[in-house]
Design a protein around this motif. Sequence first.
Motif, short mmCIF file in Angstrom:
data_model
loop_
_atom_site.label_atom_id
_atom_site.label_comp_id
_atom_site.label_asym_id
_atom_site.label_seq_id
_atom_site.Cartn_x
_atom_site.Cartn_y
_atom_site.Cartn_z
N PRO A 14 0.83 -1.20 0.00
CA PRO A 14 0.00 0.00 0.00
C PRO A 14 0.87 1.26 0.00
CG PRO A 14 -0.85 -1.58 1.58
CD PRO A 14 0.45 -2.13 1.08
N GLY A 15 0.44 2.24 -0.79
CA GLY A 15 1.16 3.49 -0.89
C GLY A 15 2.22 3.52 -1.98
N ARG A 16 2.54 2.35 -2.51
CA ARG A 16 3.56 2.30 -3.54
C ARG A 16 2.94 2.50 -4.92
NH1 ARG A 16 8.36 0.40 -1.04
NH2 ARG A 16 9.37 0.98 -2.99
N SER A 17 3.81 2.44 -5.95
CA SER A 17 3.38 2.68 -7.33
C SER A 17 3.61 1.46 -8.20
CB SER A 17 4.15 3.87 -7.92
OG SER A 17 3.91 5.05 -7.18
N LEU A 18 2.90 1.44 -9.32
CA LEU A 18 3.04 0.37 -10.30
C LEU A 18 2.65 0.95 -11.65
CD1 LEU A 18 3.89 -2.61 -9.84
CD2 LEU A 18 1.46 -3.20 -9.93
N ARG A 19 3.30 0.48 -12.70
CA ARG A 19 2.97 0.94 -14.05
C ARG A 19 2.59 -0.26 -14.90
NH1 ARG A 19 6.74 3.25 -18.93
NH2 ARG A 19 5.40 4.98 -19.61
N LEU A 20 1.38 -0.22 -15.42
CA LEU A 20 0.93 -1.28 -16.32
C LEU A 20 1.12 -0.83 -17.76
CD1 LEU A 20 -2.45 -2.33 -14.63
CD2 LEU A 20 -0.11 -3.07 -14.10
N SER A 21 1.37 -1.81 -18.63
CA SER A 21 1.47 -1.56 -20.06
C SER A 21 0.48 -2.44 -20.79
CB SER A 21 2.89 -1.86 -20.56
OG SER A 21 3.85 -1.06 -19.94
N CYS A 22 0.09 -1.99 -21.95
CA CYS A 22 -0.80 -2.77 -22.82
C CYS A 22 -0.24 -2.63 -24.24
CB CYS A 22 -2.22 -2.23 -22.73
SG CYS A 22 -3.37 -2.87 -23.96
N ALA A 23 0.35 -3.70 -24.75
CA ALA A 23 0.94 -3.69 -26.08
C ALA A 23 -0.10 -4.12 -27.10
CB ALA A 23 2.14 -4.61 -26.13
N ALA A 24 -0.32 -3.29 -28.11
CA ALA A 24 -1.36 -3.54 -29.10
C ALA A 24 -0.74 -3.94 -30.44
CB ALA A 24 -2.21 -2.29 -29.27
N SER A 25 -1.44 -4.82 -31.13
CA SER A 25 -1.01 -5.21 -32.47
C SER A 25 -2.21 -5.68 -33.27
CB SER A 25 0.04 -6.32 -32.40
OG SER A 25 -0.47 -7.47 -31.75
N GLY A 26 -2.07 -5.68 -34.59
CA GLY A 26 -3.13 -6.20 -35.45
C GLY A 26 -4.20 -5.20 -35.83
#
Lengths: 119, 107
Positions: A14-26
């Motif tokens: 809790p209190g920390r950070s995270l970065r999500l990615s979403c790679a798109a193709s097609g």
Amino acid sequence: QVQLVESGGGVVQPGRSLRLSCAASGFTFSTYAMHWVRQAPGKGLEWVGVISIDGSNKYYTDSVTGRFTISRDNSKNTLFLQMNSLRAEDTAVYYCATEVGRQLGHDYWGQGTLVTVSS
Amino acid sequence: DIQMTQSPSSLSASVGDRVTITCRASQSIGTYLNWYQQKPGKAPKLLIYAASRLQSGVPSRFSGSGSETDFTLTISSLQPEDFATYFCQQSYRTPRTFGQGTKVEIK
């Protein structure tokens, strides 16, 4: 074929950070608005936010406003979700989803990435 | 925010049954209403958009109707692969709220 692949999930305190990615193709990424939708374990779907095709407009649900930021890199066909000040209630599977037009629904979804916020 | 209320929250039905799920919006949304199917451990799948338009590749036993505040998803003859949870979503304005879901179970 269309593919959306999320990554970046995991266990975070809790209190920390995270970065999500979403790679798109097609498909032509730069012509789609992109959304993040999350689903807490055993619960329903919750819309998180949206970014316009050029990144100039962003909207968020109230519970993440000020903590989460959506961005995109059209040159790399990638969508991002920067999550700061994470809380236990942010624990969920996070999906990215496309939208080519407001009345056309989210026609493509990624497989989801699980974020667990726990000490 | 626009509240979306689905009913029932769950139902039991047999293969071949006609199934109807309703979704009510807390204010008028025109036909900015989408329906999704979700199976356990999988991402949602778009079935119906704009209240009544069948997404490409979705079987014709699925249909949607309604406008303004009241909407319906109908499965004309339930098949084994249709046992899943169904969600409605309004795309009229942000936040793009979802209904709470309707779980369709085997009787």
